[in-house]
Design a protein around this motif. Sequence first.
Motif, PDB file in Angstrom:
ATOM      1  N   THR A  55       0.835  -1.198   0.000  1.00  0.00           N
ATOM      2  CA  THR A  55       0.000   0.000   0.000  1.00  0.00           C
ATOM      3  C   THR A  55       0.870   1.248   0.000  1.00  0.00           C
ATOM      4  OG1 THR A  55      -1.810  -1.123   1.154  1.00  0.00           O
ATOM      5  CG2 THR A  55      -1.765   1.286   1.278  1.00  0.00           C
ATOM      6  N   ALA A  56       1.935   1.235   0.787  1.00  0.00           N
ATOM      7  CA  ALA A  56       2.867   2.375   0.818  1.00  0.00           C
ATOM      8  C   ALA A  56       3.456   2.606  -0.563  1.00  0.00           C
ATOM      9  CB  ALA A  56       3.974   2.122   1.834  1.00  0.00           C
ATOM     10  N   ALA A  57       3.818   1.518  -1.252  1.00  0.00           N
ATOM     11  CA  ALA A  57       4.403   1.640  -2.586  1.00  0.00           C
ATOM     12  C   ALA A  57       3.392   2.234  -3.568  1.00  0.00           C
ATOM     13  CB  ALA A  57       4.873   0.272  -3.072  1.00  0.00           C
ATOM     14  N   ARG A  58       2.136   1.782  -3.494  1.00  0.00           N
ATOM     15  CA  ARG A  58       1.103   2.307  -4.392  1.00  0.00           C
ATOM     16  C   ARG A  58       0.858   3.788  -4.130  1.00  0.00           C
ATOM     17  NH1 ARG A  58      -3.880  -1.363  -3.336  1.00  0.00           N
ATOM     18  NH2 ARG A  58      -4.882   0.159  -4.736  1.00  0.00           N
ATOM     19  N   LEU A  59       0.810   4.167  -2.857  1.00  0.00           N
ATOM     20  CA  LEU A  59       0.619   5.573  -2.496  1.00  0.00           C
ATOM     21  C   LEU A  59       1.753   6.439  -3.041  1.00  0.00           C
ATOM     22  CD1 LEU A  59      -0.587   5.270   1.201  1.00  0.00           C
ATOM     23  CD2 LEU A  59      -1.737   6.658  -0.534  1.00  0.00           C
ATOM     24  N   ALA A  60       2.987   6.040  -2.752  1.00  0.00           N
ATOM     25  CA  ALA A  60       4.146   6.834  -3.153  1.00  0.00           C
ATOM     26  C   ALA A  60       4.258   6.914  -4.667  1.00  0.00           C
ATOM     27  CB  ALA A  60       5.421   6.244  -2.553  1.00  0.00           C
ATOM     28  N   ALA A  61       4.023   5.789  -5.351  1.00  0.00           N
ATOM     29  CA  ALA A  61       4.126   5.777  -6.808  1.00  0.00           C
ATOM     30  C   ALA A  61       3.121   6.733  -7.437  1.00  0.00           C
ATOM     31  CB  ALA A  61       3.908   4.360  -7.335  1.00  0.00           C
ATOM     32  N   SER A  62       1.913   6.810  -6.870  1.00  0.00           N
ATOM     33  CA  SER A  62       0.872   7.666  -7.441  1.00  0.00           C
ATOM     34  C   SER A  62       1.067   9.136  -7.105  1.00  0.00           C
ATOM     35  CB  SER A  62      -0.503   7.211  -6.949  1.00  0.00           C
ATOM     36  OG  SER A  62      -0.804   5.916  -7.433  1.00  0.00           O
ATOM     37  N   LEU A  63       1.849   9.411  -6.059  1.00  0.00           N
ATOM     38  CA  LEU A  63       2.077  10.797  -5.643  1.00  0.00           C
ATOM     39  C   LEU A  63       3.326  11.418  -6.276  1.00  0.00           C
ATOM     40  CD1 LEU A  63       1.153  10.531  -1.862  1.00  0.00           C
ATOM     41  CD2 LEU A  63       0.051  12.047  -3.523  1.00  0.00           C
ATOM     42  N   ARG A  64       4.047  10.648  -7.084  1.00  0.00           N
ATOM     43  CA  ARG A  64       5.332  11.127  -7.584  1.00  0.00           C
ATOM     44  C   ARG A  64       5.195  12.418  -8.397  1.00  0.00           C
ATOM     45  NH1 ARG A  64       3.330   7.362 -10.914  1.00  0.00           N
ATOM     46  NH2 ARG A  64       3.777   7.418 -13.156  1.00  0.00           N
ATOM     47  N   HIS A  65       4.187  12.509  -9.256  1.00  0.00           N
ATOM     48  CA  HIS A  65       4.013  13.722 -10.061  1.00  0.00           C
ATOM     49  C   HIS A  65       3.641  14.917  -9.179  1.00  0.00           C
ATOM     50  CE1 HIS A  65       4.579  11.619 -13.757  1.00  0.00           C
ATOM     51  NE2 HIS A  65       3.492  10.896 -13.648  1.00  0.00           N
ATOM     52  N   PHE A  66       2.816  14.674  -8.188  1.00  0.00           N
ATOM     53  CA  PHE A  66       2.421  15.764  -7.283  1.00  0.00           C
ATOM     54  C   PHE A  66       3.644  16.349  -6.589  1.00  0.00           C
ATOM     55  CE2 PHE A  66       1.530  17.089  -2.926  1.00  0.00           C
ATOM     56  CZ  PHE A  66       0.642  18.119  -3.153  1.00  0.00           C
ATOM     57  N   TRP A  67       4.497  15.479  -6.053  1.00  0.00           N
ATOM     58  CA  TRP A  67       5.683  15.963  -5.342  1.00  0.00           C
ATOM     59  C   TRP A  67       6.607  16.751  -6.266  1.00  0.00           C
ATOM     60  CZ3 TRP A  67       5.905  10.407  -3.181  1.00  0.00           C
ATOM     61  CH2 TRP A  67       5.180  10.329  -1.985  1.00  0.00           C
ATOM     62  N   ILE A  68       6.712  16.314  -7.508  1.00  0.00           N
ATOM     63  CA  ILE A  68       7.569  17.014  -8.456  1.00  0.00           C
ATOM     64  C   ILE A  68       6.981  18.373  -8.822  1.00  0.00           C
ATOM     65  CG2 ILE A  68       8.424  16.990 -10.844  1.00  0.00           C
ATOM     66  CD1 ILE A  68       8.703  13.912 -10.539  1.00  0.00           C
ATOM     67  N   PHE A  69       5.723  18.383  -9.234  1.00  0.00           N
ATOM     68  CA  PHE A  69       5.136  19.609  -9.783  1.00  0.00           C
ATOM     69  C   PHE A  69       4.850  20.654  -8.708  1.00  0.00           C
ATOM     70  CE2 PHE A  69       3.242  16.608 -13.165  1.00  0.00           C
ATOM     71  CZ  PHE A  69       4.447  16.595 -13.835  1.00  0.00           C
ATOM     72  N   ARG A  70       4.563  20.232  -7.501  1.00  0.00           N
ATOM     73  CA  ARG A  70       4.308  21.201  -6.438  1.00  0.00           C
ATOM     74  C   ARG A  70       5.561  21.516  -5.621  1.00  0.00           C
ATOM     75  NH1 ARG A  70      -1.171  22.780  -5.422  1.00  0.00           N
ATOM     76  NH2 ARG A  70      -1.747  23.407  -7.524  1.00  0.00           N
ATOM     77  N   GLY A  71       6.704  20.956  -6.024  1.00  0.00           N
ATOM     78  CA  GLY A  71       7.971  21.356  -5.412  1.00  0.00           C
ATOM     79  C   GLY A  71       8.290  20.700  -4.085  1.00  0.00           C
ATOM     80  N   HIS A  72       7.673  19.556  -3.777  1.00  0.00           N
ATOM     81  CA  HIS A  72       7.983  18.839  -2.535  1.00  0.00           C
ATOM     82  C   HIS A  72       9.082  17.807  -2.828  1.00  0.00           C
ATOM     83  CE1 HIS A  72       4.501  20.751  -0.747  1.00  0.00           C
ATOM     84  NE2 HIS A  72       3.716  20.248  -1.679  1.00  0.00           N
ATOM     85  N   LEU A  73      10.230  18.296  -3.281  1.00  0.00           N
ATOM     86  CA  LEU A  73      11.257  17.399  -3.791  1.00  0.00           C
ATOM     87  C   LEU A  73      11.892  16.546  -2.696  1.00  0.00           C
ATOM     88  CD1 LEU A  73      13.059  19.763  -6.349  1.00  0.00           C
ATOM     89  CD2 LEU A  73      10.996  18.377  -6.650  1.00  0.00           C
ATOM     90  N   THR A  74      12.293  17.171  -1.610  1.00  0.00           N
ATOM     91  CA  THR A  74      12.945  16.425  -0.532  1.00  0.00           C
ATOM     92  C   THR A  74      11.978  15.442   0.112  1.00  0.00           C
ATOM     93  OG1 THR A  74      14.410  18.298  -0.087  1.00  0.00           O
ATOM     94  CG2 THR A  74      14.215  16.629   1.627  1.00  0.00           C
ATOM     95  N   GLU A  75      10.764  15.889   0.371  1.00  0.00           N
ATOM     96  CA  GLU A  75       9.768  15.003   0.981  1.00  0.00           C
ATOM     97  C   GLU A  75       9.459  13.827   0.061  1.00  0.00           C
ATOM     98  OE1 GLU A  75       5.236  14.969   2.849  1.00  0.00           O
ATOM     99  OE2 GLU A  75       5.991  16.783   1.886  1.00  0.00           O
TER     100      GLU A  75
END
Length: 341
Positions: free
Chosen positions: A54-74
């Motif tokens: 479940t953690a892997a599915r969550l993180a994989a689906s959030l990858r674009h959000f983290w990139i485009f909204r600038g949450h790079l380190t997180e």
Amino acid sequence: TMRKNHAAYFTTLVEESAPNLQNASSGEWFNRIDAEQPNLRAALGWSLNQESATAARLAASLRHFWIFRGHLTEGQRWLEAALECSNDDLDSTVRFNLLNGLGSLLWYEGNYDKARKIFEEGLNLSRAIGDKRKIALICKSLGPIIGWLGDYDTAQKYIEEAITISRELNDKFVIAGSMNALGDLLRVRGKNLEARPCFEESLAICRQLKQQDSVGSNLLNLGAVEFREGDFAAAGTYFAEAFALGMELKHKIIISYSLEGLGALMTREGQSKNAAVLAGAADNLRESIGYEIEPAERQFRDEYLLDLRAALSKEEFEIAFEQGSKLKMDEIPALTSLIKQ
């Protein structure tokens, strides 16, 4: 049971959001995911210890959000943790998305050596399962990284492989990304006239697919090409459209590069102090998210900053640059409106 249901609900939400983060409704989805950040962090934290898949599915689906909204380190932290706790039986597509997302975040942070290793792992996975689309996707990212590390010939081979496969599959998404990557590689090598048609094809496809962030990237690249070739009116049009789009998406990377382009135009027009303010604002935006400026954009920035520093005294430049670094997002548009169209 409550924690499990909570994680399941938000996994469904982010998996629904993932394909929508690059189309016309992306702004709405970005805002929705933004509002759920406390819940998403809670779900990720729990699932890392209790349900690694479940953690892997969550993180994989959030990858674009983290990139485009600038949450790079997180984003990097969550993706690395999800990969570390994943089992060998993790779905290959989820693992690929984790690797591709992590490689992209490392790329944006300027950690090219580590990004290359992650992308190469993703490419090996893709070749092992014989998934042509995944091979093309990872090649279009691996190529530029190898180029930024100095091996332009090998870089171009990977990008051309991505183009060949994506045209064979008639996958417009990957065609657009690959052409943009090729144009960027040509641009950094000073081949602007060869780069232009790559960006134009990519832009046309991205407009058709309504991939807003990719539209912004191509607009910026075309603006830089036209600036180098002396068509400053066209450059201004491209940079202004990219800036408006970046503000709409709250995409700090697009905004920062747009400000560099507009600042270069202001420098030419003698608006040196305003240009220095924009340069400071652009630098601050990147610093606030830990984003490392890419080689082609660094060349562009270094060149116009030389002219800008020559037009101002050291004290004048530093005062204006500092002023820009303190600008709030809603204060920037008023300054960019001074550019002559």
